[in-house]
Structures are given as C-alpha cells and as structure tokens.
Motif scaffolding. Structure first.
Motif, mmCIF file in Angstrom:
data_model
loop_
_atom_site.group_PDB
_atom_site.id
_atom_site.type_symbol
_atom_site.label_atom_id
_atom_site.label_comp_id
_atom_site.label_asym_id
_atom_site.label_seq_id
_atom_site.Cartn_x
_atom_site.Cartn_y
_atom_site.Cartn_z
ATOM 1 N N ASP A 140 -10.097 -7.619 -0.461
ATOM 2 C CA ASP A 140 -10.779 -6.745 0.773
ATOM 3 C C ASP A 140 -10.105 -6.823 1.973
ATOM 4 O OD1 ASP A 140 -11.670 -4.890 -0.804
ATOM 5 O OD2 ASP A 140 -14.027 -5.800 -0.381
ATOM 6 N N ASN A 141 -9.885 -8.420 2.342
ATOM 7 C CA ASN A 141 -9.489 -8.445 3.693
ATOM 8 C C ASN A 141 -7.951 -8.402 3.640
ATOM 9 O OD1 ASN A 141 -9.138 -11.056 2.594
ATOM 10 N ND2 ASN A 141 -9.639 -12.058 4.441
ATOM 11 N N GLU A 142 -7.195 -7.917 2.820
ATOM 12 C CA GLU A 142 -5.640 -8.322 2.789
ATOM 13 C C GLU A 142 -5.044 -6.799 2.896
ATOM 14 O OE1 GLU A 142 -4.580 -10.399 -0.456
ATOM 15 O OE2 GLU A 142 -5.272 -12.200 0.628
ATOM 16 N N ILE A 143 -3.928 -6.775 3.346
ATOM 17 C CA ILE A 143 -3.244 -5.373 3.492
ATOM 18 C C ILE A 143 -1.772 -5.579 3.639
ATOM 19 C CG2 ILE A 143 -3.657 -4.912 6.069
ATOM 20 C CD1 ILE A 143 -4.096 -1.902 5.320
ATOM 21 N N TYR A 144 -1.084 -4.909 3.159
ATOM 22 C CA TYR A 144 0.287 -4.844 3.189
ATOM 23 C C TYR A 144 0.927 -3.909 4.131
ATOM 24 C CZ TYR A 144 -0.026 -7.874 -0.792
ATOM 25 O OH TYR A 144 -0.335 -8.728 -1.845
ATOM 26 N N VAL A 145 1.573 -4.224 5.194
ATOM 27 C CA VAL A 145 2.142 -3.151 6.223
ATOM 28 C C VAL A 145 3.399 -3.346 6.631
ATOM 29 C CG1 VAL A 145 -0.405 -3.229 7.479
ATOM 30 C CG2 VAL A 145 1.342 -5.035 7.855
ATOM 31 N N SER A 146 4.023 -2.312 7.198
ATOM 32 C CA SER A 146 5.512 -2.394 7.711
ATOM 33 C C SER A 146 5.370 -1.795 9.220
ATOM 34 C CB SER A 146 6.365 -1.822 6.804
ATOM 35 O OG SER A 146 7.585 -1.634 7.474
ATOM 36 N N SER A 147 5.849 -2.738 10.102
ATOM 37 C CA SER A 147 5.977 -2.336 11.200
ATOM 38 C C SER A 147 7.117 -1.433 11.498
ATOM 39 C CB SER A 147 5.848 -3.699 12.431
ATOM 40 O OG SER A 147 6.603 -4.480 12.075
ATOM 41 N N VAL A 148 8.009 -1.506 10.739
ATOM 42 C CA VAL A 148 9.171 -0.767 10.724
ATOM 43 C C VAL A 148 9.017 0.585 10.140
ATOM 44 C CG1 VAL A 148 11.818 -0.701 10.124
ATOM 45 C CG2 VAL A 148 10.777 -2.990 10.532
#
Ligand code: SF4
Length: 400
Positions: A140-148
């Motif tokens: 729940d407190n994790e997320i996969y992101v891309s700043s690109v």
C-alpha cells in the motif's frame, strides 16, 4: 511565496529522501511541476534542502522539501546528512525515493528506521520504472514511478495526499475561545524594533481567526489601550497583547476582562504550551553561573533577536538577581546536547511547524531540562501568568 500565501509553518511538510542519484530532484520537479531542484547525473547535486510551497489537492497547502543524498561522503557530505536529519524533525510525510534498478540498501534501511523512530508516515517511491519492464504494484505504501516518462506521478501525489490528510488538525489560535459577535482587543506596540510597514505573523494569524469567527477585532498600541477600552460600548471578550508590554498592559486592563498574549496563543497552537507552563517555574531555581539556552526558530526577525539577545537576558538577571550565562541558537539548529542547560527559553516559534515544536519539547523532556517560551517567561516574571492563562482553564492547572 507571495503575501497572499499560507505561511510555511501552517503547511503540511512533505520531505523527499534517499540516496544520491536515486532521482529525488527529478521526481520533486515532476511532482511540483516546476524546475525546483537542479537535476544532473553528477552525484550529490542537491547540496542543501530545497523547499517549494504548492497546493496538493485535496489536502491544500503543502511544502515539498528536496533533501541531499543520505549516502553523501566526506566532511561536507556528513554536514549535509546532519541537515537532512534536521529536516526529518519537521516533516509530516516522508517519501523515500529508491532507484528501482539498484534496489533497497543500507541507506534506505537507515532512513526507514528513522521514519519509524520519529513516527513519520512514509511512502516508498521506486523511481526509474521506465528502465524496468516487469513492474507490478507493491504494498500500500509503495509505488513505481518514472520521473522521465511521468509514469504514476499523479498516483504518487494521490498517495501523498492520502497520508497527509490523516494528520490531526492543528489546535486553533483563538477561534475556539470566542463566539461570533465578540470583540477582541489586540495590543500591538510599534516600537523601533517592530518590522517596518507590517504586523508580524502571529498577529496576522490571530486577526484572521477573529474575522473567520465573525467576531470583531479592535487594534491599538499599548499607549492607546486605556482609551480603546473606554471607547467600546460593551466589554471586550478578551485582550490579546504582545508579551513585551505585558507589564504595562496588566495595569490597564480591568480584572474582569480576560487577558492573554499572542505568544501564549501561538504556543498552544504549536502544541507546546503545557510544557512551557510546567517549565517556567525553573526560573526561580536559577543560580549564579547557570546556563540558559535561548532558542529562536528563525534568523531574520530583528524584533525577536532583540528580545532573545538583549531584553530577555536583562529581565532574567533583574528578576533572579543572579549572574546567568546565556547561550543562543537560531533556525533549524536546536542544540544536540541539552544537558548543560538549566532552562531552555524558546521563541514563539511562528516560523516553525507544530511537528518541529513537539520534537523540540520532547528533546528537552528526554534530557530532563525544563523548557518554556518568551511569552510565558515574561508573563511569569511580571506576576501575571495566572491571569493570562485564565482563558485556558485546563492549562492553568499546571501552575497549581
Ligand atoms: S524568532 Fe521565533 S517568534 Fe521570532 S519570527 Fe522567528 S520563529 Fe517567529
């Protein structure tokens, strides 16, 4: 920040932490939608914490803080890590930025341990998700992101907002002590140390809460206070004064009108009034050669410097009749070793958020050192603390 913006101390503080080159700054830029932080592939580009105020819906005004890498090396690196540790004392929500390719390591484990020790709710943002294809949703407190590519940036904001909205609402300054239609007199002395052309933040905030409460504010200097009281057709509900003129104001305000100070209201708002009232009695035990720490929350207000470096030491000496050593700190630095002090007197803390003040109070408690603040100390030395706390009966009990 413009004059119309919510003061920084009233905003929810969100800190981005992680190793150098985990992509914190790029992620902060994506979240804020601005080039807030300098981004480069060179390790350790962010050398000082950088803050940006923004609106984060639906929570409202927040401050986003980008911090230097927590794995920085060398003498300068350890100074940066110390500054990052100080930031931890004021954040309401932490975002741990992890390089998805490198994964979790010692630095991340250290940071998580600190978040947990300081009870800071946190989110783990695995950055660089554009470089790894088989990415699935985590806890729940994790997320996969891309700043690109911008992948999941909105989802990250939603997660932050979700955690931030769980923060308990702040204690009001005055709105819970007055009713619609009440009149409050605000006493604001304009002496040579008052800032030019404006009134200071605690006064602005109290005024705003009076207006929000549909009550009425009558503002004057101490020199016009007696006439102001006479001018009113009905008795004011309360007089709120600058602490520096407590001594004079107590002689003017009739005993049947409640009297308190901006400083007392602000300490309650920041969550450390009860400790201040408990701690103030330590003034009576001060002896020759004792050291008192005077701590200020910021460095740029002449008015408070004047109180902290000149007026308060003078009044303490006169009240106790003792030769007391005074040490001062200002800004985010709050002495690490408090053990040598007999008493800590803190400023009104208008530029610090409640989390920081609760942390400072806890540090003093853990070290067994009494702590109070300017307004409480001044009221106590003037013999009117009891009266100035009558508006807050539950706190008044601490004096008994
Ligand atoms: S020194 Fe303290 S009370 Fe004075 S302006 Fe700064 S934070 Fe506010």
């Amino acid at each position: 920040m413009s004059l119309n913006d919510t003061p920084s101390a009233e905003r929810i503080h969100i800190g981005f932490f992680g190793r150098r080159n985990a992509g914190k700054s790029s992620l902060v830029n994506k979240v804020t939608g601005q080039e807030l932080a300098v981004v480069s592939d060179t390790l350790g580009t962010t050398t000082d914490p950088v803050s940006k105020a923004m609106e984060l819906l639906p929570v409202g005004p927040v401050v986003i803080i980008d911090t230097p890498g927590f794995d920085d090396v060398g003498e300068l690196g350890s100074k940066r890590i110390s500054r990052t540790r100080l930031i931890l004392n004021k954040v309401d929500v932490a975002v741990l930025v992890v390089d998805l390719i490198e994964g979790m390591g010692k630095t991340e484990a250290q940071l998580i341990a600190l978040f947990e020790e300081k009870r800071i709710p946190y989110i783990i943002a695995y950055n660089k998700a554009d470089l790894k294809e088989t990415v699935t949703a985590g806890k729940d407190n994790e997320i996969y992101v891309s700043s690109v590519t911008g992948k999941n940036i909105n989802e990250l904001k939603e997660k932050i907002a979700g955690v931030a909205s769980c923060k308990a609402p702040s204690i009001p300054l005055i709105s819970d002590l007055i009713e619609p239609g009440d009149t409050v007199i605000m006493v604001i002395p304009i002496d040579s140390s008052a800032p030019k052309g404006r009134i200071i933040l605690p006064q602005q905030q109290v005024l705003r809460e009076i207006l929000d409460s549909n009550a009425m504010a009558y503002i004057c200097q101490d020199t016009e206070l007696d006439r102001s009281i006479l001018n009113l057709n009905s008795k004011p509900k309360m007089v709120v004064t600058d602490s520096q003129v407590f001594g004079k104001v107590k002689g003017i305000v009739p005993g049947d009108i409640k009297l308190t100070s901006f400083s007392i209201l602000m300490a309650r708002h920041k969550g450390f009034l009860r400790s201040c009232v408990k701690g103030v009695k330590a003034i009576d035990s001060l002896d020759n050669g004792d050291t008192v720490l005077i701590s200020e929350g910021c460095t740029h207000h002449r008015q408070c410097e004047d109180i902290g470096t000149y007026k308060l030491p003078k009044w303490l000496g006169e009240y106790t009749g003792k030769k007391i050593n005074i040490e001062t700190t200002s800004g985010l630095s709050f002495a690490e070793d408090l053990s040598k002090y007999k008493l800590i007197i803190h400023c009104g803390a208008c530029m610090l958020n409640d989390r920081e003040m609760v942390f400072r109070t806890k540090c003093a408690e853990d070290a067994g050192i009494p702590m109070t603040n300017y307004g409480i100390a001044i009221a106590y030395m003037n013999g009117i603390l009891k009266r100035s706390l009558e508006v807050l009966p539950d706190i008044l009990k601490e004096l008994e």
